[in-house]
Design a protein around this motif. Structure first.
Motif, short mmCIF file in Angstrom:
data_model
loop_
_atom_site.label_atom_id
_atom_site.label_comp_id
_atom_site.label_asym_id
_atom_site.label_seq_id
_atom_site.Cartn_x
_atom_site.Cartn_y
_atom_site.Cartn_z
N GLY A 17 -10.15 -76.81 -130.47
CA GLY A 17 -8.78 -76.87 -129.97
C GLY A 17 -8.63 -77.23 -128.51
O GLY A 17 -7.62 -76.87 -127.89
N LYS A 18 -9.57 -77.96 -127.95
CA LYS A 18 -9.50 -78.30 -126.53
C LYS A 18 -8.25 -79.09 -126.18
O LYS A 18 -7.57 -78.79 -125.20
N SER A 19 -7.96 -80.13 -126.94
CA SER A 19 -6.82 -80.98 -126.62
C SER A 19 -5.51 -80.23 -126.76
O SER A 19 -4.58 -80.40 -125.94
N THR A 20 -5.40 -79.39 -127.79
CA THR A 20 -4.20 -78.57 -127.95
C THR A 20 -4.02 -77.65 -126.76
O THR A 20 -2.91 -77.48 -126.24
N ILE A 21 -5.12 -77.03 -126.32
CA ILE A 21 -5.05 -76.14 -125.17
C ILE A 21 -4.71 -76.91 -123.90
O ILE A 21 -3.88 -76.47 -123.09
N ALA A 22 -5.34 -78.05 -123.69
CA ALA A 22 -5.06 -78.84 -122.50
C ALA A 22 -3.58 -79.23 -122.42
O ALA A 22 -2.95 -79.13 -121.36
N ALA A 23 -3.02 -79.66 -123.54
CA ALA A 23 -1.62 -80.09 -123.57
C ALA A 23 -0.67 -78.94 -123.29
O ALA A 23 0.23 -79.02 -122.44
N ASN A 24 -0.86 -77.83 -124.00
CA ASN A 24 0.07 -76.72 -123.87
C ASN A 24 -0.09 -75.96 -122.56
O ASN A 24 0.90 -75.48 -121.99
N LEU A 25 -1.31 -75.86 -122.06
CA LEU A 25 -1.51 -75.21 -120.77
C LEU A 25 -0.90 -76.05 -119.65
O LEU A 25 -0.30 -75.52 -118.71
N SER A 26 -1.03 -77.37 -119.75
CA SER A 26 -0.41 -78.25 -118.75
C SER A 26 1.10 -78.03 -118.72
O SER A 26 1.72 -77.96 -117.65
N ALA A 27 1.70 -77.93 -119.91
CA ALA A 27 3.14 -77.69 -119.99
C ALA A 27 3.51 -76.32 -119.42
O ALA A 27 4.52 -76.17 -118.73
N ALA A 28 2.67 -75.31 -119.70
CA ALA A 28 2.95 -73.97 -119.18
C ALA A 28 2.90 -73.95 -117.65
O ALA A 28 3.71 -73.27 -117.00
N LEU A 29 1.95 -74.67 -117.08
CA LEU A 29 1.86 -74.75 -115.62
C LEU A 29 3.07 -75.49 -115.03
O LEU A 29 3.63 -75.08 -114.01
N ALA A 30 3.46 -76.58 -115.68
CA ALA A 30 4.63 -77.33 -115.21
C ALA A 30 5.90 -76.51 -115.33
O ALA A 30 6.80 -76.59 -114.49
N GLU A 31 5.96 -75.69 -116.35
CA GLU A 31 7.12 -74.85 -116.61
C GLU A 31 7.37 -73.87 -115.47
O GLU A 31 8.52 -73.53 -115.17
N ILE A 32 6.29 -73.40 -114.83
CA ILE A 32 6.46 -72.43 -113.74
C ILE A 32 6.41 -73.10 -112.37
O ILE A 32 6.27 -72.43 -111.34
N GLY A 33 6.54 -74.42 -112.36
CA GLY A 33 6.77 -75.11 -111.10
C GLY A 33 5.62 -75.89 -110.50
O GLY A 33 5.76 -76.45 -109.40
N TYR A 34 4.49 -75.96 -111.19
CA TYR A 34 3.35 -76.70 -110.66
C TYR A 34 3.40 -78.16 -111.13
O TYR A 34 3.77 -78.44 -112.27
N ARG A 35 3.04 -79.05 -110.24
CA ARG A 35 3.00 -80.47 -110.55
C ARG A 35 1.64 -80.76 -111.18
O ARG A 35 0.59 -80.54 -110.55
N VAL A 36 1.64 -81.27 -112.42
CA VAL A 36 0.43 -81.35 -113.22
C VAL A 36 0.22 -82.78 -113.72
O VAL A 36 1.16 -83.43 -114.20
N LEU A 37 -1.01 -83.24 -113.62
CA LEU A 37 -1.42 -84.49 -114.25
C LEU A 37 -2.44 -84.16 -115.32
O LEU A 37 -3.49 -83.58 -115.04
N LEU A 38 -2.14 -84.53 -116.55
CA LEU A 38 -3.05 -84.34 -117.68
C LEU A 38 -3.68 -85.68 -118.03
O LEU A 38 -2.97 -86.67 -118.26
N VAL A 39 -5.01 -85.72 -118.05
CA VAL A 39 -5.74 -86.97 -118.30
C VAL A 39 -6.55 -86.84 -119.58
O VAL A 39 -7.35 -85.91 -119.73
N ASP A 40 -6.35 -87.77 -120.49
CA ASP A 40 -7.13 -87.81 -121.73
C ASP A 40 -8.45 -88.51 -121.45
O ASP A 40 -8.48 -89.72 -121.19
N CYS A 41 -9.54 -87.75 -121.51
CA CYS A 41 -10.86 -88.30 -121.24
C CYS A 41 -11.66 -88.56 -122.51
O CYS A 41 -12.87 -88.78 -122.45
N ASP A 42 -11.01 -88.50 -123.66
CA ASP A 42 -11.67 -88.89 -124.90
C ASP A 42 -11.51 -90.39 -125.04
O ASP A 42 -10.55 -90.89 -125.62
N PHE A 43 -12.48 -91.12 -124.48
CA PHE A 43 -12.37 -92.57 -124.38
C PHE A 43 -12.74 -93.28 -125.67
O PHE A 43 -12.76 -94.51 -125.73
N THR A 44 -13.05 -92.53 -126.71
CA THR A 44 -13.37 -93.13 -128.00
C THR A 44 -12.21 -92.96 -128.99
O THR A 44 -11.78 -93.92 -129.63
#
Length: 265
Positions: A17-44
């Motif tokens: 569940g890494k990608s699910t966690i990365a996506a939702n945690l990024s949103a949770a951080l943005a929700e409380i006011g942090y500026r977040v860049l989420l990068v997909d590093c699964d290049f395949t």
């Protein structure tokens, strides 16, 4: 850059569940006011654009930037639900061998220094190949994702050791898909046992909820789920990442927290 935390979300085992966690945690951080860049590093096999529901907005990707086709800022997608959440796609139909490690690292550092981000979160595939190496080499910290399965725990332990070898100093453990309703019936679910297996400090537990998969199929994040403890779990982790000490299961409903903590010891 000194105020930007570059964080890898990783495990050398797939399916945790890494990608699910990365996506939702990024949103949770943005929700409380942090500026977040989420990068997909699964290049395949990229998937974050689907999890985020942003596939229709994905025009450019990291390869377009590295090849000089577009400037770094133009490739970023601003999630319309979160003013401070931005996303950079992995390339589609390329291989990780086409991505130069030095140029990738320089790009991430550019975003860290020039983008005004508080967090850059790098989502890696489930292996220790080139994508993992590139992400780890530029990261300040890492979230190692595991379930309570023995193979997953062993992978988390190995991942933590590999991250340490790459110089990633801050490593935290996230236990995903944790079934709080069944924890009392098996010693294998001991929380202290999970931590001992990985040798990584626990930062959060995300409970199992079948509705997470249903929301994902609708291209929705977990915060759309009503009467679920999963949103609270992500918000707890986001707060703990920023130094706020919260007890486990804070905000969880329909559980006896005291009883559950006693069972987990």
């Amino acid at each position: 850059m000194e105020n930007c935390n570059i964080m890898t979300v990783t495990s050398c085992k797939g399916g945790v569940g890494k990608s699910t966690i990365a996506a939702n945690l990024s949103a949770a951080l943005a929700e409380i006011g942090y500026r977040v860049l989420l990068v997909d590093c699964d290049f395949t096999v990229r998937s974050l654009d689907l999890i985020l529901g942003l596939e229709d907005r994905a025009i450019y990707d990291v390869y377009d930037v590295l090849s000089g086709s577009v400037p770094p800022e133009k490739a970023l997608i601003n999630d319309p639900r979160y003013e401070k959440l931005f996303f950079l796609c992995a390339p589609y139909g390329k291989t990780e061998e086409m991505i130069e490690e030095e140029r990738f690292g320089s790009l991430i550092l550019h975003y860290a220094m020039e983008g005004g981000f508080d967090y850059i979160i790098l989502d890696t595939p489930g292996d220790i190949g080139k994508s993992f190496q590139m992400a780890a080499s530029v990261s300040d910290s890492a979230l190692v994702v595991s379930t309570n399965q023995p193979t997953s725990l062993r992978a988390a332990e190995r991942t933590g050791a590999l991250l340490a070898e790459k110089g990633v100093g801050s490593r935290k453990l996230v236990i995903n898909c944790f079934d709080t309703g069944r924890v009392a019936f098996s010693a294998d679910h001991s929380l202290t046992g999970l931590i001992d297996e990985t040798c990584i400090q626990l930062i959060g537990i995300i409970p199992f909820d079948i509705r997470v998969m249903e929301a994902q199929s609708r291209r929705e994040l977990v915060f759309s789920l009503k009467d679920s403890n999963v949103p609270a779990a992500y918000r707890n982790i986001a707060q703990r990442l920023n130094g706020i000490q919260l007890p486990l299961f804070t905000g969880f409903r329909h559980i006896n927290r005291k009883q559950l903590m006693n069972q987990l010891r």
